[in-house]
Every structure is written in structure tokens, then in C-alpha cells.
Design a protein around this motif. Structure first.
Motif, PDB file in Angstrom:
ATOM      1  N   PRO A  57       0.773  -1.096  -0.086  1.00  0.00           N
ATOM      2  CA  PRO A  57       0.158   0.112   0.047  1.00  0.00           C
ATOM      3  C   PRO A  57       0.861   1.248   0.052  1.00  0.00           C
ATOM      4  O   PRO A  57       1.867   1.378   0.700  1.00  0.00           O
ATOM      5  N   VAL A  58       0.487   2.003  -0.938  1.00  0.00           N
ATOM      6  CA  VAL A  58       1.544   3.485  -1.077  1.00  0.00           C
ATOM      7  C   VAL A  58       0.621   4.451  -0.272  1.00  0.00           C
ATOM      8  O   VAL A  58      -0.506   4.858  -0.732  1.00  0.00           O
ATOM      9  N   HIS A  59       1.129   5.199   0.614  1.00  0.00           N
ATOM     10  CA  HIS A  59       0.472   6.412   1.249  1.00  0.00           C
ATOM     11  C   HIS A  59       0.507   7.574   0.492  1.00  0.00           C
ATOM     12  O   HIS A  59       1.341   8.491   0.751  1.00  0.00           O
ATOM     13  N   LEU A  60      -0.362   7.679  -0.834  1.00  0.00           N
ATOM     14  CA  LEU A  60       0.063   8.412  -1.793  1.00  0.00           C
ATOM     15  C   LEU A  60      -0.264   9.945  -1.424  1.00  0.00           C
ATOM     16  O   LEU A  60      -1.449  10.290  -0.707  1.00  0.00           O
ATOM     17  N   TYR A  61       0.710  10.969  -1.779  1.00  0.00           N
ATOM     18  CA  TYR A  61       0.566  12.248  -1.338  1.00  0.00           C
ATOM     19  C   TYR A  61       0.475  12.491   0.180  1.00  0.00           C
ATOM     20  O   TYR A  61       0.630  13.676   0.648  1.00  0.00           O
ATOM     21  N   GLY A  62       0.590  11.252   0.976  1.00  0.00           N
ATOM     22  CA  GLY A  62       0.893  11.617   2.350  1.00  0.00           C
ATOM     23  C   GLY A  62      -0.411  11.097   3.112  1.00  0.00           C
ATOM     24  O   GLY A  62      -0.307  10.839   4.350  1.00  0.00           O
ATOM     25  N   GLN A  63      -1.394  10.611   2.387  1.00  0.00           N
ATOM     26  CA  GLN A  63      -2.445   9.985   2.996  1.00  0.00           C
ATOM     27  C   GLN A  63      -2.354   8.526   3.216  1.00  0.00           C
ATOM     28  O   GLN A  63      -2.021   8.095   2.233  1.00  0.00           O
ATOM     29  N   PRO A  64      -2.602   8.036   4.359  1.00  0.00           N
ATOM     30  CA  PRO A  64      -2.221   6.494   4.569  1.00  0.00           C
ATOM     31  C   PRO A  64      -3.484   5.734   3.720  1.00  0.00           C
ATOM     32  O   PRO A  64      -4.654   6.181   3.843  1.00  0.00           O
ATOM     33  N   ALA A  65      -2.979   4.521   2.963  1.00  0.00           N
ATOM     34  CA  ALA A  65      -3.927   3.826   2.509  1.00  0.00           C
ATOM     35  C   ALA A  65      -5.104   3.251   3.552  1.00  0.00           C
ATOM     36  O   ALA A  65      -4.555   3.361   4.790  1.00  0.00           O
ATOM     37  N   ASP A  66      -5.972   2.648   3.193  1.00  0.00           N
ATOM     38  CA  ASP A  66      -6.963   1.904   3.837  1.00  0.00           C
ATOM     39  C   ASP A  66      -6.438   0.689   4.765  1.00  0.00           C
ATOM     40  O   ASP A  66      -6.717  -0.465   4.185  1.00  0.00           O
ATOM     41  N   MET A  67      -5.554   0.759   5.844  1.00  0.00           N
ATOM     42  CA  MET A  67      -4.688  -0.271   6.095  1.00  0.00           C
ATOM     43  C   MET A  67      -5.365  -1.442   6.783  1.00  0.00           C
ATOM     44  O   MET A  67      -5.266  -2.533   6.667  1.00  0.00           O
ATOM     45  N   GLU A  68      -6.476  -1.098   7.579  1.00  0.00           N
ATOM     46  CA  GLU A  68      -7.385  -2.368   8.365  1.00  0.00           C
ATOM     47  C   GLU A  68      -7.859  -3.200   7.283  1.00  0.00           C
ATOM     48  O   GLU A  68      -7.381  -4.697   7.531  1.00  0.00           O
ATOM     49  N   PRO A  69      -8.634  -3.035   6.317  1.00  0.00           N
ATOM     50  CA  PRO A  69      -8.951  -4.080   5.334  1.00  0.00           C
ATOM     51  C   PRO A  69      -7.900  -4.731   4.575  1.00  0.00           C
ATOM     52  O   PRO A  69      -7.805  -5.883   4.302  1.00  0.00           O
ATOM     53  N   ILE A  70      -6.883  -3.916   4.366  1.00  0.00           N
ATOM     54  CA  ILE A  70      -5.621  -4.360   3.712  1.00  0.00           C
ATOM     55  C   ILE A  70      -4.872  -5.462   4.460  1.00  0.00           C
ATOM     56  O   ILE A  70      -4.661  -6.393   3.970  1.00  0.00           O
ATOM     57  N   LEU A  71      -4.596  -5.131   5.879  1.00  0.00           N
ATOM     58  CA  LEU A  71      -4.133  -6.009   6.743  1.00  0.00           C
ATOM     59  C   LEU A  71      -4.993  -7.326   6.813  1.00  0.00           C
ATOM     60  O   LEU A  71      -4.405  -8.377   7.156  1.00  0.00           O
ATOM     61  N   ASP A  72      -6.348  -7.083   6.978  1.00  0.00           N
ATOM     62  CA  ASP A  72      -7.160  -8.132   7.204  1.00  0.00           C
ATOM     63  C   ASP A  72      -7.074  -9.156   6.029  1.00  0.00           C
ATOM     64  O   ASP A  72      -6.822 -10.513   6.325  1.00  0.00           O
ATOM     65  N   VAL A  73      -7.195  -8.644   4.627  1.00  0.00           N
ATOM     66  CA  VAL A  73      -7.061  -9.560   3.554  1.00  0.00           C
ATOM     67  C   VAL A  73      -5.622 -10.381   3.663  1.00  0.00           C
ATOM     68  O   VAL A  73      -5.632 -11.464   3.320  1.00  0.00           O
ATOM     69  N   ALA A  74      -4.586  -9.395   3.812  1.00  0.00           N
ATOM     70  CA  ALA A  74      -3.121  -9.967   3.755  1.00  0.00           C
ATOM     71  C   ALA A  74      -3.051 -10.871   4.846  1.00  0.00           C
ATOM     72  O   ALA A  74      -2.441 -12.331   4.511  1.00  0.00           O
ATOM     73  N   GLY A  75      -3.608 -10.563   6.126  1.00  0.00           N
ATOM     74  CA  GLY A  75      -3.498 -11.715   7.130  1.00  0.00           C
ATOM     75  C   GLY A  75      -4.278 -13.202   6.810  1.00  0.00           C
ATOM     76  O   GLY A  75      -3.731 -14.124   7.082  1.00  0.00           O
ATOM     77  N   ARG A  76      -5.230 -12.867   6.083  1.00  0.00           N
ATOM     78  CA  ARG A  76      -6.228 -14.190   5.984  1.00  0.00           C
ATOM     79  C   ARG A  76      -5.677 -15.145   5.046  1.00  0.00           C
ATOM     80  O   ARG A  76      -5.651 -16.175   4.788  1.00  0.00           O
ATOM     81  N   ARG A  77      -5.030 -14.374   3.968  1.00  0.00           N
ATOM     82  CA  ARG A  77      -4.276 -14.901   2.640  1.00  0.00           C
ATOM     83  C   ARG A  77      -2.751 -15.212   2.987  1.00  0.00           C
ATOM     84  O   ARG A  77      -1.787 -15.749   1.816  1.00  0.00           O
ATOM     85  N   GLY A  78      -2.138 -14.857   4.027  1.00  0.00           N
ATOM     86  CA  GLY A  78      -0.741 -15.128   4.373  1.00  0.00           C
ATOM     87  C   GLY A  78       0.203 -14.425   3.751  1.00  0.00           C
ATOM     88  O   GLY A  78       1.263 -14.950   3.314  1.00  0.00           O
ATOM     89  N   LEU A  79      -0.038 -13.124   3.471  1.00  0.00           N
ATOM     90  CA  LEU A  79       0.815 -12.226   2.579  1.00  0.00           C
ATOM     91  C   LEU A  79       1.556 -11.362   3.547  1.00  0.00           C
ATOM     92  O   LEU A  79       0.844 -10.982   4.568  1.00  0.00           O
ATOM     93  N   TRP A  80       2.380 -11.097   3.276  1.00  0.00           N
ATOM     94  CA  TRP A  80       3.218  -9.791   4.087  1.00  0.00           C
ATOM     95  C   TRP A  80       2.732  -8.389   3.294  1.00  0.00           C
ATOM     96  O   TRP A  80       2.200  -8.134   2.390  1.00  0.00           O
ATOM     97  N   VAL A  81       2.863  -7.314   4.338  1.00  0.00           N
ATOM     98  CA  VAL A  81       2.553  -5.917   3.952  1.00  0.00           C
ATOM     99  C   VAL A  81       3.647  -4.942   4.140  1.00  0.00           C
ATOM    100  O   VAL A  81       4.266  -5.067   5.142  1.00  0.00           O
ATOM    101  N   VAL A  82       4.100  -4.397   3.164  1.00  0.00           N
ATOM    102  CA  VAL A  82       5.188  -3.441   3.239  1.00  0.00           C
ATOM    103  C   VAL A  82       4.652  -2.214   2.603  1.00  0.00           C
ATOM    104  O   VAL A  82       4.043  -1.919   1.672  1.00  0.00           O
TER     105      VAL A  82
END
Ligand SMILES: Cc1ncc(COP(=O)(O)O)c(C=O)c1O
Length: 371
Positions: free
Chosen positions: A130-155
Motif C-alpha cells: 500500500p502506497v500512502h500517496l500524497y501523504g494520506q495513509p492507504a486503507d490499512m485495516e482491510p488491507i491488513l485483514d485480507v493480507a492476514g487471511r491470505r498469508g501475505l506480507w504488507v510493506v
């Protein structure tokens, strides 16, 4: 230029004495790579981001590449990235041996759309950026949730988002690791090139330390092949002078962003980007969205107002990614953003009168370009 796009000389004028004094100390000690300033900066930046570890490296691009490698990216692995970002996000995936896979943006925030990210996952996917473009954080909660369920890392690509927050959490502290850039024009900028990886994972931090230093944990004993990706002491010393001022600088950017929003509300033909609920942007850039963007930009230049375009072509339509076989229409939100985005001057040394000059010029330029 009545209002330049960026004014680094104005930022450095009041800091020059402190930076030069710190640099004199580096010269006298003769310790130019790594050393006391680098280690102190790592502690101080980790504290600012609320992470256990920070490893300073040569650039934001190094930070991304080393984070991917530290997390075990292997040849052929896929990493999902948004197509609207600086090329380094995808470039670092390729340099680490992986394959970037694009997923479109949320039109409200221009950050990765969590549903599109999930739809792009294949059996080869290993991670997401997820890129925090222009300085605004990406929508991390659902991204972390999907990544956690699918066994992916998040940078997190936090290159533009120093001290931004998402639901009370700091940018750079939410994923398995994050990459920051200290390129001079960033909210926290070095006087040259520098970057950092932040993480809570001691193993990731240790692996990045080895990767940045030719794969050695002990001098001249190499565990693997690595890179010359260290942070130099002059940059760390300058960053240490600036870091204590960063929160106040960001607050000034936020104030100016509010002023832009108020003035632009009365200007027809200009869409603005707003902070989503629960997110506070670092306001690295102030993007607006207009038709006939290039003509608007030209008119503004003639009126003495500098602007930027971040970014004019989404990555999937650029030659380095032609081999991925995309065509226009594949990522419509990113394409619309690239077609219409114009970034306005926004830096802590600006004042409200200059914001008004920019808005007046933009308003006249939009009207002229539509004729
Ligand atoms: C979103 C994004 N990612 C990565 C980078 C790469 O950082 P650097 O230029 O320090 O390598 C940048 C900055 O240029 C950036 O804006």
C-alpha cells in the motif's frame, strides 16, 4: 516565480548553522558512513514512528528493495502494487526478483483499493505494497485483514507519509515493514539521498542491516551477496537536526491544506482530495484534479506559480511494464488520476497569502483552459 513549487533554500536558511555544526563534527571525527549519527537517527526515527526498529539506508528505493528481500521475496513471486505511484514502488519489486502486479485505487483517496487488491491475489502472490500517496495513509485495516487471511506480507510505502496517521496508528508502523524516503523534497528531507526501513520484526531489521552492507554482519565475512546501500553520516546528521521540527512542519502543511480546501470550494472545475475519516495526511503534496491539466499548468507557470504532476502516466502504461500486457482502460481510477492530477505548492515556509495567489492563478487558468 511568485510561488515556486518548492523552496528548499527557505527551509534550510534557519537550520544552516545547526546543520553545518553537526557536519563539522562529522568531518572532525572522519566517520562518514554509518557511525554515531546514523545509529542515533535510527533510534530517533523509530521512536517517532512508534516502531521497535529503524534501519537507515541509501534511499527510499533501497528501503523498499531490502524490505522485500528481507521478507523472503523469491524469483517469480508476485507483489501487488498500485499503478499510481512513483516508479520506485514497482521497480524495487523487480530489482528484488519479483513481479509487480497492479491493482487499482480507491477513487476517494487515490490509495490502493482493498477489494481490488484482494481480487488481484493469485497463488504466486507473496505481498502487497500500500502506497500512502500524497501523504494520506492507504486503507490499512482491510488491507491488513485480507493480507492476514491470505498469508501475505504488507510493506507500507511511506516515502511520502512521515508522521501521517491511520486510526491513531503511525504510517510506517502498521505493516510487516515500511519504507521511507528522505529525498530532499520530502517532508523530512536529507541534503542528498537517504531512506529507512521501519519494522517491529527484529529478523527483518537484521536482514536489512546485512543487505545494506554487502551481505556482511561481521566485517569482511559475507553471509550473502548484498548491496552498497548504507546511509552516510552527513545525511543522518542533517536529518537529526530536522526531525525535531517535523511535527510542526507537518502541522503547518495541514493548516495550509485546510486553507486551500476553503478557497478551492468556491472554484468551479477543481476537485480536491480530502482526508478520509480517521486518517491524517502528512500533506506531502496537495493534489487537485482538473480537465485540460497540461494547459492549466502552462497558464499557471506563466502567472508565476509552480506546479507538479504526480504522476502523468500510470505505471501500467509505461514502457518498463509493457511486458505485463496492460492497455488503457485496465485501471480506470489510476488513469483518470494521472490524466487530471496537478499538484500545488505546499510547504511549511509558505504563507496563506501565497495560498491565495495559487488559488487565484488556478481559478483563472481553469477558466482560460476551458475556452
Ligand atoms: C511513493 C514513493 N516511493 C518510493 C520513493 C523512492 O524514494 P527514493 O527517491 O528516496 O529512492 C519515492 C520518492 O521518490 C516515492 O515518492
Amino acid at each position: 516565480m511568485r510561488v515556486p513549487f518548492l523552496d528548499l533554500a527557505a527551509q534550510h536558511a534557519p537550520l544552516a548553522g545547526d546543520i553545518l555544526a553537526a557536519w563539522r563534527g562529522v568531518l572532525e571525527a572522519g566517520a562518514f558512513v554509518g557511525g554515531e549519527h546514523v545509529e542515533a537517527f535510527e533510534r530517533e526515527f523509530a521512536m517517532a514512528c512508534g516502531t521497535r526498529h529503524c534501519v537507515a539506508v541509501g534511499s527510499g528505493t533501497d528501503a523498499l528493495r531490502f524490505a522485500f528481500m528481507a521478507l523472503g521475496l523469491a524469483p517469480g513471486d508476485e507483489v501487488i502494487v498500485p499503478p499510481m505511484t512513483f516508479i520506485a514502488t514497482a521497480e524495487a519489486v523487480t530489482q528484488a526478483g519479483g513481479r509487480p502486479v497492479f491493482a487499482d485505487l480507491d477513487p476517494a483517496t487515490h490509495t490502493l483499493d482493498p477489494a481490488r487488491f484482494e481480487a488481484a491475489i493469485t497463488p504466486k502472490t507473496r505481498g502487497v505494497v500500500p502506497v500512502h500517496l500524497y501523504g494520506q495513509p492507504a486503507d490499512m485495516e482491510p488491507i491488513l485483514d485480507v493480507a492476514g487471511r491470505r498469508g501475505l506480507w504488507v510493506v507500507e510505502d511511506a516515502a511520502q507519509a512521515h508522521l501521517a496517521t491511520y486510526r491513531g496508528r503511525m504510517a510506517g508502523s502498521m505493516g510487516h515493514a515500511a519504507a521511507f524516503s528522505f529525498y530532499p523534497g520530502k517532508n523530512l528531507g536529507a541534503c542528498g539521498e537517504a531512506g529507512a526501513v521501519t519494522t517491529d520484526d527484529a529478523r527483518v531489521a537484521a536482514a536489512v542491516r546485512v543487505l545494506r552492507d554487502h551481505g556482511q554482519a561481521t566485517k569482511n565475512v559475507h553471509e550473502r551477496e548484498g548491496y552498497n546501500g548504507r546511509c552516510d553520516a552527513l545525511q543522518a546528521a542533517a536529518l537529526r537536526v530536522k526531525l525535531p521540527r517535523l511535527a510542526a512542519w507537518n502541522a503547518k502543511r495541514a493548516e495550509l491544506a485546510v486553507r486551500y480546501g476553503e478557497l478551492l470550494a468556491a472554484v468551479p472545475g477543481v476537485d480536491v482530495s480530502t482526508e478520509a475519516e480517521g486518517r491524517s495526511s502528512s500533506w506531502h503534496l496537495y493534489p487537485v484534479f482538473v480537465e485540460h491539466r497540461d494547459r492549466v499548468r502552462e497558464f499557471m507557470t506563466r502567472m508565476g506559480v509552480g506546479t507538479g504532476v504526480h504522476y502523468p502516466v500510470p505505471l501500467h502504461l509505461m514502457p518498463p511494464y509493457a511486458h505485463l500486457g496492460h492497455r488503457e482502460g485496465d485501471f480506470p481510477v489510476a488513469e483518470d488520476c494521472a490524466r487530471r492530477v496537478l499538484t500545488l505548492p505546499l510547504y511549511p515556509e509558505m504563507n496563506e497569502a501565497q495560498v491565495a495567489i495559487v488559488v487565484e492563478a488556478l481559478s483563472r487558468a481553469v477558466a482560460a483552459a476551458a475556452r
